[in-house]
Design a protein around this motif. Structure first.
Motif, PDB file in Angstrom:
ATOM      1  N   LEU A  80      43.769  85.176 -59.602  1.00 30.84           N
ATOM      2  CA  LEU A  80      43.333  86.533 -59.268  1.00 30.84           C
ATOM      3  C   LEU A  80      43.198  86.723 -57.760  1.00 30.84           C
ATOM      4  N   SER A  81      42.712  85.697 -57.082  1.00 30.94           N
ATOM      5  CA  SER A  81      42.588  85.764 -55.629  1.00 30.94           C
ATOM      6  C   SER A  81      43.945  85.982 -54.974  1.00 30.94           C
ATOM      7  N   LEU A  82      44.954  85.227 -55.423  1.00 31.33           N
ATOM      8  CA  LEU A  82      46.296  85.360 -54.858  1.00 31.33           C
ATOM      9  C   LEU A  82      46.945  86.676 -55.269  1.00 31.33           C
ATOM     10  N   GLY A  89      47.817  92.861 -49.432  1.00 31.33           N
ATOM     11  CA  GLY A  89      48.188  92.368 -48.107  1.00 31.33           C
ATOM     12  C   GLY A  89      47.055  91.699 -47.367  1.00 31.33           C
ATOM     13  N   HIS A  90      45.907  91.499 -48.030  1.00 33.80           N
ATOM     14  CA  HIS A  90      44.787  90.783 -47.414  1.00 33.80           C
ATOM     15  C   HIS A  90      43.919  90.199 -48.519  1.00 33.80           C
ATOM     16  N   TRP A  91      43.119  89.211 -48.162  1.00 32.61           N
ATOM     17  CA  TRP A  91      42.161  88.652 -49.119  1.00 32.61           C
ATOM     18  C   TRP A  91      41.031  89.653 -49.306  1.00 32.61           C
ATOM     19  N   GLN A  92      40.584  89.810 -50.524  1.00 26.37           N
ATOM     20  CA  GLN A  92      39.610  90.857 -50.798  1.00 26.37           C
ATOM     21  C   GLN A  92      38.324  90.677 -49.988  1.00 26.37           C
ATOM     22  N   PHE A  93      37.831  89.450 -49.880  1.00 29.24           N
ATOM     23  CA  PHE A  93      36.541  89.236 -49.214  1.00 29.24           C
ATOM     24  C   PHE A  93      36.636  89.417 -47.701  1.00 29.24           C
ATOM     25  N   GLU A  94      37.868  89.573 -47.169  1.00 31.08           N
ATOM     26  CA  GLU A  94      38.041  89.782 -45.734  1.00 31.08           C
ATOM     27  C   GLU A  94      38.292  91.248 -45.372  1.00 31.08           C
ATOM     28  N   GLU A  95      38.309  92.129 -46.371  1.00 32.82           N
ATOM     29  CA  GLU A  95      38.615  93.530 -46.083  1.00 32.82           C
ATOM     30  C   GLU A  95      37.378  94.254 -45.558  1.00 32.82           C
ATOM     31  N   PRO A  96      37.574  95.304 -44.748  1.00 29.66           N
ATOM     32  CA  PRO A  96      36.453  96.081 -44.221  1.00 29.66           C
ATOM     33  C   PRO A  96      35.646  96.692 -45.364  1.00 29.66           C
ATOM     34  N   GLY A  97      34.350  96.671 -45.238  1.00 29.66           N
ATOM     35  CA  GLY A  97      33.496  97.286 -46.242  1.00 29.66           C
ATOM     36  C   GLY A  97      33.143  96.370 -47.400  1.00 29.66           C
ATOM     37  N   PHE A  98      33.644  95.129 -47.382  1.00 33.79           N
ATOM     38  CA  PHE A  98      33.316  94.202 -48.464  1.00 33.79           C
ATOM     39  C   PHE A  98      31.851  93.803 -48.368  1.00 33.79           C
ATOM     40  N   ILE A 104      34.174  92.219 -57.302  1.00 27.93           N
ATOM     41  CA  ILE A 104      34.924  91.112 -56.725  1.00 27.93           C
ATOM     42  C   ILE A 104      35.975  90.605 -57.703  1.00 27.93           C
ATOM     43  N   ILE A 105      37.165  90.356 -57.188  1.00 25.23           N
ATOM     44  CA  ILE A 105      38.291  89.966 -58.022  1.00 25.23           C
ATOM     45  C   ILE A 105      38.107  88.574 -58.602  1.00 25.23           C
ATOM     46  N   ASP A 106      37.405  87.685 -57.912  1.00 23.69           N
ATOM     47  CA  ASP A 106      37.307  86.304 -58.379  1.00 23.69           C
ATOM     48  C   ASP A 106      35.854  85.860 -58.567  1.00 23.69           C
ATOM     49  N   ARG A 107      35.057  86.729 -59.190  1.00 21.68           N
ATOM     50  CA  ARG A 107      33.668  86.392 -59.507  1.00 21.68           C
ATOM     51  C   ARG A 107      33.280  87.000 -60.843  1.00 21.68           C
ATOM     52  N   ASP A 108      32.060  86.695 -61.298  1.00 21.25           N
ATOM     53  CA  ASP A 108      31.572  87.197 -62.581  1.00 21.25           C
ATOM     54  C   ASP A 108      31.360  88.703 -62.581  1.00 21.25           C
ATOM     55  N   TRP A 109      31.586  89.312 -63.757  1.00 24.48           N
ATOM     56  CA  TRP A 109      31.329  90.738 -63.975  1.00 24.48           C
ATOM     57  C   TRP A 109      30.304  90.936 -65.087  1.00 24.48           C
ATOM     58  N   HIS A 110      29.916  89.858 -65.780  1.00 24.44           N
ATOM     59  CA  HIS A 110      28.841  89.850 -66.788  1.00 24.44           C
ATOM     60  C   HIS A 110      29.174  90.604 -68.063  1.00 24.44           C
ATOM     61  N   ASP A 111      30.423  90.962 -68.265  1.00 23.96           N
ATOM     62  CA  ASP A 111      30.859  91.578 -69.508  1.00 23.96           C
ATOM     63  C   ASP A 111      32.371  91.396 -69.590  1.00 23.96           C
ATOM     64  N   TRP A 112      32.857  90.835 -70.700  1.00 24.48           N
ATOM     65  CA  TRP A 112      34.267  90.480 -70.763  1.00 24.48           C
ATOM     66  C   TRP A 112      35.196  91.676 -70.674  1.00 24.48           C
ATOM     67  N   GLU A 113      34.895  92.734 -71.412  1.00 20.59           N
ATOM     68  CA  GLU A 113      35.782  93.895 -71.362  1.00 20.59           C
ATOM     69  C   GLU A 113      35.787  94.511 -69.968  1.00 20.59           C
ATOM     70  N   HIS A 301      36.254  82.288 -50.439  1.00 19.49           N
ATOM     71  CA  HIS A 301      36.996  81.650 -49.353  1.00 19.49           C
ATOM     72  C   HIS A 301      37.572  80.299 -49.780  1.00 19.49           C
ATOM     73  N   ILE A 302      37.002  79.672 -50.821  1.00 20.03           N
ATOM     74  CA  ILE A 302      37.567  78.429 -51.329  1.00 20.03           C
ATOM     75  C   ILE A 302      38.822  78.707 -52.145  1.00 20.03           C
ATOM     76  N   ASN A 303      38.832  79.794 -52.906  1.00 19.14           N
ATOM     77  CA  ASN A 303      40.057  80.170 -53.621  1.00 19.14           C
ATOM     78  C   ASN A 303      41.184  80.478 -52.637  1.00 19.14           C
ATOM     79  N   LYS A 304      40.839  81.088 -51.518  1.00 16.02           N
ATOM     80  CA  LYS A 304      41.834  81.305 -50.463  1.00 16.02           C
ATOM     81  C   LYS A 304      42.370  79.959 -49.972  1.00 16.02           C
TER      82      LYS A 304
END
Length: 327
Positions: A80-82, A89-98, A104-113, A301-304
């Protein structure tokens, strides 16, 4: 004199015709150039191939072959990170306003759906998600789990197959044939069910020569059986097979020695080992919080870092096989 005059007149006519022909050629050439310029200016630039020299240098390897991830949630988050990087064109955690409130694309959302629909939506229509779970966020209480993600743009092909020892010897990964009809989240009967050897054969038939990354991660799968199947497949496949080393954990319960038996299996094969432990040793020993956000899953940043290391390995292996340019 008359003959000389005739020759002079003929030569002058030829010169004038040559000049006229040259002017016509230049005019037509300029017209064609202008039309092509207009065509280029009016052609939309695909969002997954940004005009960034750094981007192309870092990830042009993805364009050469399809990349297939096989594994559990640790592998899914790397995928998902890639996929986000290739979509935006950029890593999500490096974008302005993060910030902490960002989905977050590569973290928990607490609900599967919510997780499956939400992460799929973040990829700008580039992914079809064959996804469904009929349990709680606690994976140990999940009755059914299906998650196969198909990422495709004009420039990139990437897939994630979720794999567990669900029915050992019978079914390691499973899904539906036409997920685009119900994606990104739907309940429907299974159409296919593969063991790891059968899945590897399916990948070669479907994608051709690919980059296949297998990671068993955090679950109690039959490591030796999977590694043996991976090693055997590498000797008869044109794909590049990469074994991503067993993922470490923040509590130290998954030591590197867990993989030592597998390394011996790979010695007589073409499998390339991605040394996860070696990559993370300094960070792991210095500060666990700089690596993990729970016991087993990595911070963004580790997934990156994982994907950048994967890029280095793929470029090196393609170079060995004589591939020097993108597809």
């Amino acid at each position: 004199m008359s003959s000389d005059h005739t020759k002079s007149t003929f030569t002058g006519q030829r010169a004038r015709w040559a000049i006229r022909l040259l002017l016509v050629v230049l005019t037509l050439g300029g017209l064609v150039f202008s039309l092509r310029a207009v065509e280029r200016s009016g052609r939309p630039k695909h969002p997954t191939r940004p005009n960034s020299a750094g981007f192309e240098l870092e990830f042009e390897w993805v364009m050469r072959r399809p990349i297939i991830f096989i594994g559990d949630s640790v592998t899914r988050y790397q995928y998902l990170s890639l996929a986000y990087r290739l979509s935006h064109g950029h890593w999500q955690f490096e974008e302005p306003g993060f910030n902490k409130t960002t989905e977050i694309i590569d973290r928990d959302w607490h609900d599967w759906e919510r997780f499956m629909r939400g992460t799929n939506a973040l990829l700008k229509g580039n992914e079809v998600c064959d996804c469904y779970r009929n349990g709680t966020w606690d994976w140990t209480k999940t009755v059914e789990y299906i998650e196969n993600r198909y990422f495709k743009t004009p420039h990139y092909t990437m897939t994630f197959f979720q794999a567990y020892d669900d029915r050992p010897g019978v079914c390691h990964t499973k899904g539906r044939l036409f997920p685009e009809k119900g994606a990104p989240y739907f309940d429907a009967p299974l159409d296919w069910c593969y063991t790891i050897p059968a899945l590897l054969d399916h990948i070669d038939k479907t994608y051709g020569q690919s980059i296949i990354v297998l990671n068993l991660g955090i679950h109690g799968s039959d490591y030796v059986k999977w590694a043996t199947a991976f090693a055997r497949h590498s000797t008869r496949s044109g794909s590049i097979l990469i074994w991503k080393q067993t993922t470490p954990s923040s509590d130290g319960r998954m030591p590197e020695s867990k993989d030592f038996e597998l390394f011996n299996i790979f010695k007589s094969s073409k499998v390339v080992v991605m040394p996860t432990w070696r990559m993370l040793t300094d960070l792991y020993n210095a500060d666990n919080s700089a690596v993990f956000y729970d016991r087993v899953h990595f911070l963004p940043h580790i997934n990156k870092l994982m994907n950048q290391k994967l890029a280095e390995i793929v470029k090196r292996e393609l170079g060995k096989r004589g591939f020097s340019g993108a597809r």
